[in-house]
Design a protein around this motif. Structure first.
Motif, mmCIF file in Angstrom:
data_model
loop_
_atom_site.group_PDB
_atom_site.id
_atom_site.type_symbol
_atom_site.label_atom_id
_atom_site.label_comp_id
_atom_site.label_asym_id
_atom_site.label_seq_id
_atom_site.Cartn_x
_atom_site.Cartn_y
_atom_site.Cartn_z
ATOM 1 N N ASN A 72 0.826 -1.212 0.000
ATOM 2 C CA ASN A 72 0.000 0.000 0.000
ATOM 3 C C ASN A 72 0.858 1.259 0.000
ATOM 4 O O ASN A 72 0.493 2.271 -0.609
ATOM 5 N N TYR A 73 2.018 1.196 0.669
ATOM 6 C CA TYR A 73 2.941 2.338 0.681
ATOM 7 C C TYR A 73 3.455 2.608 -0.731
ATOM 8 O O TYR A 73 3.529 3.763 -1.175
ATOM 9 N N LEU B 274 1.193 6.716 -7.000
ATOM 10 C CA LEU B 274 0.151 7.682 -7.357
ATOM 11 C C LEU B 274 0.640 9.114 -7.178
ATOM 12 O O LEU B 274 0.310 10.002 -7.969
ATOM 13 N N ALA B 275 1.465 9.331 -6.150
ATOM 14 C CA ALA B 275 2.040 10.665 -5.943
ATOM 15 C C ALA B 275 3.008 11.010 -7.078
ATOM 16 O O ALA B 275 3.029 12.150 -7.568
ATOM 17 N N GLU C 101 0.653 4.168 -2.884
ATOM 18 C CA GLU C 101 0.473 5.582 -2.522
ATOM 19 C C GLU C 101 1.576 6.434 -3.133
ATOM 20 O O GLU C 101 1.317 7.524 -3.673
#
Length: 525
Positions: free
Chosen positions: A398-399, A405-406, A402
């Protein structure tokens, strides 16, 4: 029998009406979709409409039938043209032959003569559309022209920073010569990929492209080969490349494939380089230029020179990490998760932490400006330290999502900035030079340093207009301001806004404003 689209142009109303009636009576299947009385209206009304056949008189107002045909052929090389003329002039015939005009009909027009010309046009158009009739021939062509050894070596070449002399000599023995003064790489990528891909169609598209390169694009030597679902083109020349010529040919070919095979693809073109340059880097740059699809639309040719690129971008060599790099830059979340799933699957206990570190490095290396990832004063080292805080596989996964996406958000923001700056550059150039009667897309491209297709795509996507329409609108609005000044004559206003033919200016103004310049000037007095 297929019904193809036809348009007619003649400045005589009785001729237009007679043609309309005769086309309806003709046994050939044509749908009349446009009737025009001058060259300018015909060009604007036909461009972009995929008209199959144009019938035009030579002597028509504003631009003659030959020039109209030339302009339409430039934007749609597939259109067929029949010339109507009562004039027997060699110069016209010579120009018509150069434009591949398929027939002439003379005035007064006879039904039998028109039917014969329409049947010839219909047969020619049907041949273009009837791809299935040459599938067997192209299948044999494929067997003879896909030497596996050469294709493998060319794919290997794309992984090399600088190929050794022995490898260049090996390719030469295989018939691939690379010792040219100028090289560039083009990457053809299909705009839509899904699980229902028709691989026979992909093969047919490849063979169509290769056949057209061999038959019609003889100025440059080339190598065309497949790399997975990409087509890779290496252009070779002793003279500097012309982006305009490359654009014109490749744009025609990808539109041919879309029109006749219903496959949409885009092309990314690297900057020119020599054999001393890095094939790996320029292949990567060609692929990176395809990123412009997200902002400018598909089925286009994109040049690396149009795309602001970061230097020293790290792309890892191993296939799994290369694939991750690619999907971070060019694909959506679904494909990104597939690559991450695979990396997590192959990570073993002994190299688990090393794999995670390499994944993190790959993510960061694909950010155009990593500094923009920083929040609350945390430096890039902190991003690596944050990885250690995630103790479970799910948490790490999940990290990464994230962070990816950034990264995509940062890259998209920067690309949007580039698009905005280039659009401002285009609009300022037009506003500065609209009074030049010779202003056109090619001139703007040369002066601004952006390719014609890029300029056209920006105007279409950001302004919902074309280059010609934007220039015309600007000229007309400026003309309205000047016509309000009673001291200026209409002919003076025409010249000030780029029209040295006052009758053409009056025609354009009335079409734009709904009244003639004289009427407008009178109303404003």
């Amino acid at each position: 029998m297929s019904k193809y689209k036809i348009a007619i142009v003649d400045d005589e109303q009785d001729v237009r009406e007679r043609l309309e009636s005769m086309i309806l009576k003709s046994p050939t299947a044509f749908e009349l979709v446009g009737v025009f009385d001058n060259g300018i209206d015909a060009y604007e009304g036909i461009t972009g409409k995929d008209i199959d056949l144009l019938i035009t008189d030579i002597r028509i107002p504003y631009i003659d039938g030959i020039e109209l045909s030339r302009k339409l052929k430039s934007s749609d090389p597939f259109i067929k043209i029949i010339i109507i003329t009562g004039y027997d002039q060699f110069d016209y015939a010579k120009q018509a032959i150069e434009l591949e005009v398929i027939g002439f009909i003379s005035k007064p027009i006879l039904q039998k003569e028109l039917d014969k010309a329409l049947q010839k046009a219909h047969d020619r158009i049907s041949t273009d559309y009837n791809v299935s009739s040459v599938i067997q021939e192209l299948s044999e062509f494929r067997k003879e022209n896909l030497p596996v050894l050469v294709e493998n070596d060319l794919c290997l070449l794309l992984q090399m920073d600088k190929p050794e002399a022995s490898f260049i000599d090996k390719l030469k023995k295989e018939g691939v010569h690379l010792r040219f003064d100028h090289l560039c790489i083009g990457v053809f990528d299909f705009d839509i990929r899904d699980d229902k891909t028709d691989f026979d169609k992909l093969d047919l598209a490849f063979l169509t492209l290769k056949n057209q390169l061999e038959q019609a694009f003889k100025k440059y030597d080339f190598e065309l080969f497949k790399r997975s679902q990409l087509f890779v083109l290496i252009l070779k020349s002793l003279q500097p490349f012309s982006n305009v010529e490359i654009l014109k040919f490749l744009d025609t070919e990808i539109k041919r494939i879309k029109r006749y095979l219903n496959l949409s693809m885009s092309v990314g073109i690297s900057n020119p380089f020599t054999i001393e340059g890095s094939f790996k880097k320029h292949f990567r740059d060609a692929r990176a230029s395809l990123e412009q699809r997200r902002f400018l639309g598909s089925n286009q040719v994109f040049f690396c020179s149009d795309l602001a690129q970061k230097e020293n971008l790290l792309i890892l060599d191993r296939d799994a990490f290369k694939n991750l790099s690619y999907v971070i830059r060019y694909e959506g979340l679904k494909e990104i998760k597939k690559e991450l799933d695979y990396l997590f699957e192959i990570a073993k206990d002994g190299v688990y932490h090393y794999t995670l570190t390499e994944v993190l490095n790959t993510i960061i290396s694909n950010c155009e400006e990593p500094e923009k990832l920083i929040k609350d004063g945390i430096n890039l080292n902190q991003i690596h330290l944050n990885l250690l805080e995630h103790k479970t596989k799910e948490s790490v996964y999940n990290y990464f999502i994230e962070l990816i996406l950034a990264v995509k958000g940062v890259n998209q923001s920067l690309q949007t900035d580039v698009v905005g700056k280039n659009l401002d550059k285009i609009l300022k150039y037009i506003e500065t030079n609209f009074s030049d009667q010779n202003l056109n897309l090619e001139m703007a491209s040369d002066q601004i340093g952006l390719s014609p297709s890029y300029i056209s795509a920006l105007l279409k996507n950001e302004k919902n207009t074309t280059f010609v329409k934007y220039v015309t609108q600007l000229r007309m609005e400026k003309a309205k301001e000047l016509l309000k000044k009673q001291s200026l004559k209409i002919i003076e206003v025409a010249e000030m806004v780029g029209y040295y033919e006052p009758y053409y200016f009056s025609h354009c103004f009335k079409k734009y404003e709904g009244k003639s310049p004289k009427e407008f000037k009178k109303d404003e007095s």
